[in-house]
Design a protein around this motif. Structure first.
Motif, PDB file in Angstrom:
ATOM      1  N   ARG A  55       0.840  -1.197   0.000  1.00 26.37           N
ATOM      2  CA  ARG A  55       0.000   0.000   0.000  1.00 26.37           C
ATOM      3  C   ARG A  55       0.881   1.255   0.000  1.00 26.37           C
ATOM      4  O   ARG A  55       0.635   2.194  -0.749  1.00 26.37           O
TER       5      ARG A  55
ATOM      6  N   GLU B 202       1.057   4.013  -2.988  1.00 25.26           N
ATOM      7  CA  GLU B 202       0.796   5.428  -2.707  1.00 25.26           C
ATOM      8  C   GLU B 202       1.943   6.302  -3.206  1.00 25.26           C
ATOM      9  O   GLU B 202       1.726   7.380  -3.757  1.00 25.26           O
TER      10      GLU B 202
ATOM     11  N   THR C  12      -3.666   5.945  -4.748  1.00 25.84           N
ATOM     12  CA  THR C  12      -4.018   6.175  -3.348  1.00 25.84           C
ATOM     13  C   THR C  12      -5.234   5.393  -2.875  1.00 25.84           C
ATOM     14  O   THR C  12      -5.533   5.382  -1.700  1.00 25.84           O
ATOM     15  N   ASN C  13      -5.944   4.736  -3.785  1.00 23.78           N
ATOM     16  CA  ASN C  13      -7.122   3.993  -3.364  1.00 23.78           C
ATOM     17  C   ASN C  13      -6.851   2.491  -3.320  1.00 23.78           C
ATOM     18  O   ASN C  13      -7.746   1.685  -3.484  1.00 23.78           O
TER      19      ASN C  13
END
Length: 77
Positions: free
Chosen positions: A65, A69, A74-75
């Protein structure tokens, strides 16, 4: 605002970020997510305990993650 990224580009970024992971994290995530194995099955293949796989998947996802990012995705789930 980040522009939407097409699926092909997202997949390339995902694979590049996966390559940066510790090999155990990468293998645990690959087996459980891409191959659809249970943690027990992944544990047998990797010669680890189910608890170790649970920890590797958790830590691998957190690390992945962060890498995604950094690349502007970002999702990431």
């Amino acid at each position: 605002d980040a522009l939407p990224i097409c699926t092909k580009e997202r997949n390339q970024i995902l694979h590049l970020c996966m390559d940066e992971l510790n090999s155990d994290y990468r293998e645990a995530l690959y087996l459980t997510y891409f191959e659809g194995m249970s943690y027990q099955q992944a544990a047998e293949i990797m010669g680890k305990s189910e608890k170790q796989i649970t920890n590797m998947v958790y830590r691998g996802k957190a690390r992945l993650r962060g890498l995604l990012e950094r690349e502007g995705i970002t999702n990431a789930k």
